[in-house]
Design an enzyme around this catalytic site. Structure first.
Site, PDB file in Angstrom:
ATOM      1  N   HIS A  80       0.812  -1.227   0.000  1.00 17.87           N
ATOM      2  CA  HIS A  80       0.000   0.000   0.000  1.00 17.87           C
ATOM      3  C   HIS A  80       0.846   1.278   0.000  1.00 17.87           C
ATOM      4  O   HIS A  80       0.301   2.370  -0.207  1.00 17.87           O
ATOM      5  CB  HIS A  80      -0.928   0.048   1.212  1.00 17.87           C
ATOM      6  CG  HIS A  80      -2.017  -0.988   1.187  1.00 17.87           C
ATOM      7  ND1 HIS A  80      -2.877  -1.127   0.118  1.00 17.87           N
ATOM      8  CD2 HIS A  80      -2.377  -1.941   2.087  1.00 17.87           C
ATOM      9  CE1 HIS A  80      -3.731  -2.115   0.361  1.00 17.87           C
ATOM     10  NE2 HIS A  80      -3.440  -2.627   1.553  1.00 17.87           N
ATOM     11  N   ASP A 118      -2.986 -10.376  -2.615  1.00 23.78           N
ATOM     12  CA  ASP A 118      -3.549  -9.869  -1.360  1.00 23.78           C
ATOM     13  C   ASP A 118      -4.988  -9.421  -1.647  1.00 23.78           C
ATOM     14  O   ASP A 118      -5.280  -8.950  -2.747  1.00 23.78           O
ATOM     15  CB  ASP A 118      -2.711  -8.684  -0.866  1.00 23.78           C
ATOM     16  CG  ASP A 118      -3.095  -8.216   0.527  1.00 23.78           C
ATOM     17  OD1 ASP A 118      -2.378  -8.567   1.477  1.00 23.78           O
ATOM     18  OD2 ASP A 118      -4.104  -7.503   0.660  1.00 23.78           O
ATOM     19  N   HIS A 159      -6.552  -6.948  -0.657  1.00 26.06           N
ATOM     20  CA  HIS A 159      -6.640  -5.500  -0.863  1.00 26.06           C
ATOM     21  C   HIS A 159      -5.822  -5.124  -2.103  1.00 26.06           C
ATOM     22  O   HIS A 159      -4.758  -5.702  -2.351  1.00 26.06           O
ATOM     23  CB  HIS A 159      -6.087  -4.753   0.355  1.00 26.06           C
ATOM     24  CG  HIS A 159      -6.777  -5.111   1.636  1.00 26.06           C
ATOM     25  ND1 HIS A 159      -6.301  -6.088   2.484  1.00 26.06           N
ATOM     26  CD2 HIS A 159      -7.925  -4.643   2.179  1.00 26.06           C
ATOM     27  CE1 HIS A 159      -7.131  -6.198   3.524  1.00 26.06           C
ATOM     28  NE2 HIS A 159      -8.116  -5.341   3.358  1.00 26.06           N
ATOM     29  N   ASP A 182      -5.052 -12.706   2.974  1.00 23.67           N
ATOM     30  CA  ASP A 182      -6.281 -12.229   3.588  1.00 23.67           C
ATOM     31  C   ASP A 182      -7.516 -12.436   2.712  1.00 23.67           C
ATOM     32  O   ASP A 182      -8.623 -12.039   3.090  1.00 23.67           O
ATOM     33  CB  ASP A 182      -6.155 -10.751   4.019  1.00 23.67           C
ATOM     34  CG  ASP A 182      -5.384  -9.899   3.033  1.00 23.67           C
ATOM     35  OD1 ASP A 182      -5.116 -10.380   1.910  1.00 23.67           O
ATOM     36  OD2 ASP A 182      -5.047  -8.753   3.374  1.00 23.67           O
TER      37      ASP A 182
HETATM   38 ZN   LIG Z   1      -4.463  -7.078   2.542  1.00 25.34          ZN
END
Ligand SMILES: [Zn+2]
Length: 309
Positions: free
Chosen positions: A125, A162, A164, A246
């Site tokens: 991120h 991931d 996200h 995740d």
């Molecule tokens: Zn994540």
């Protein structure tokens, strides 16, 4: 196949507030899983701290300075609501970069076929100029640029599964067609980016968003039709994996229902691409994964597949 795993006790020293999901227990859970005899051939190496110069491969000097300034002498300091620094956070982040770049060296010199870097904090991120989403520096982006600069890699692929979206990695390579960035992730979900029509200036960004409550079948279909087809056309000479776990059904931060075997499957498909065009070279970096059991099982099968080819 030979697989190296990079680790260091300093990764447990990046502290977070009570109840924060990105906690040191994640690595302890993974370590417990790695005690199984299946992993006796895994070569475990202590990652060394990288020099701060390597951060500049993916971030401007101002960002490095901002992170340095944010490190508290004691307690915690917040960059934003969910992203914080403790006294040893800079050491942990630089040691993660040290592990990732040593892994790149080891695959390019032929010491190992592939490697896994079991570090925290995660990195995907972190944008060029911004720490966010539990991440301080974008380790996978630094590893990609390092492979290009030091080992002459010409076509680096970054595969991010991931749950996200890897907004930071997308930000860094948005206008750089020497790197193909492919991501599967839940949408809508933090950080909000990752729509299909976000393709980068030169078409080198491939996003495969999944809707909440989708599971293995939709994931594998998206991975096949979007990610694997882009990789096949791109013919990477090196593959980096932003390996977050995740999207596992037990994970509390998202609503995708993968099982641990899906990560084994995806790793196997990347092995096939790496065998075809990249001399087997793959380096995988731990990103998210917040249910300890889901993380340990999924990362365990992923590492086992790295070892077995
Ligand atoms: Zn994540």
């Amino acid at each position: 196949m030979t697989t190296f795993l990079y680790e260091n006790p300093v990764f447990l020293e990046h502290e977070v507030p009570e109840g924060h999901p990105e906690r040191p227990d994640r690595l302890k859970a993974l370590n417990l899983a790695l005690e199984h005899p299946n992993f006796s051939d895994l070569k475990r190496i202590e990652a060394k701290k990288a020099s701060e110069d390597l951060v500049l491969l993916a971030h401007p000097e101002e960002h490095l300075a901002a992170v340095r300034r944010a490190i508290p002498e004691e307690g915690l300091n917040h960059f934003e609501a969910d992203t914080c620094a403790s006294p040893l956070s800079l050491d942990a982040a630089l040691t993660g970069i040290g592990g990732a770049t040593a892994a790149v060296d080891a695959v390019f010199t032929g010491e190992t076929d592939n490697a896994f870097v079991a570090a925290r904090p995660p990195g995907h991120h972190a944008e060029k100029n911004k720490a966010m989403g539990f991440c301080l520096f974008n380790t996978v982006a630094i590893a990609a640029r390092y492979a290009q600069k030091v080992h002459g890699a010409e076509r680096v692929a970054i595969v991010d599964w991931d749950v996200h979206h890897g907004n930071g990695t997308q930000d860094i390579f948005w206008d750089d067609p020497s790197v193909l960035f492919c991501s599967t992730h839940q949408m809508p979900l933090y950080p909000g980016t990752g729509a299909k029509d976000e393709t980068g200036i030169k078409g080198n960004v491939v996003n495969a968003p999944l809707s909440p409550n989708m599971g293995s079948e939709h994931f594998r279909e998206a991975f096949r039709s979007r990610v694997l087809s882009a990789l096949t056309n791109f013919r990477p000479d090196f593959i980096l994996i932003s390996a977050g776990f995740d999207a596992h059904h037990r994970d509390p931060l998202a609503q995708i229902n993968l099982v641990a075997e899906d990560f084994d499957w995806a790793t196997g498909r990347l092995h096939e691409i790496a065998d075809r065009s990249a001399g087997n070279r793959m380096v995988s970096l731990l990103e998210g994964g917040y249910d300890l059991q889901g993380l340990a099982e999924s990362a365990g099968l992923h590492i086992l597949r790295l070892m077995r080819g």
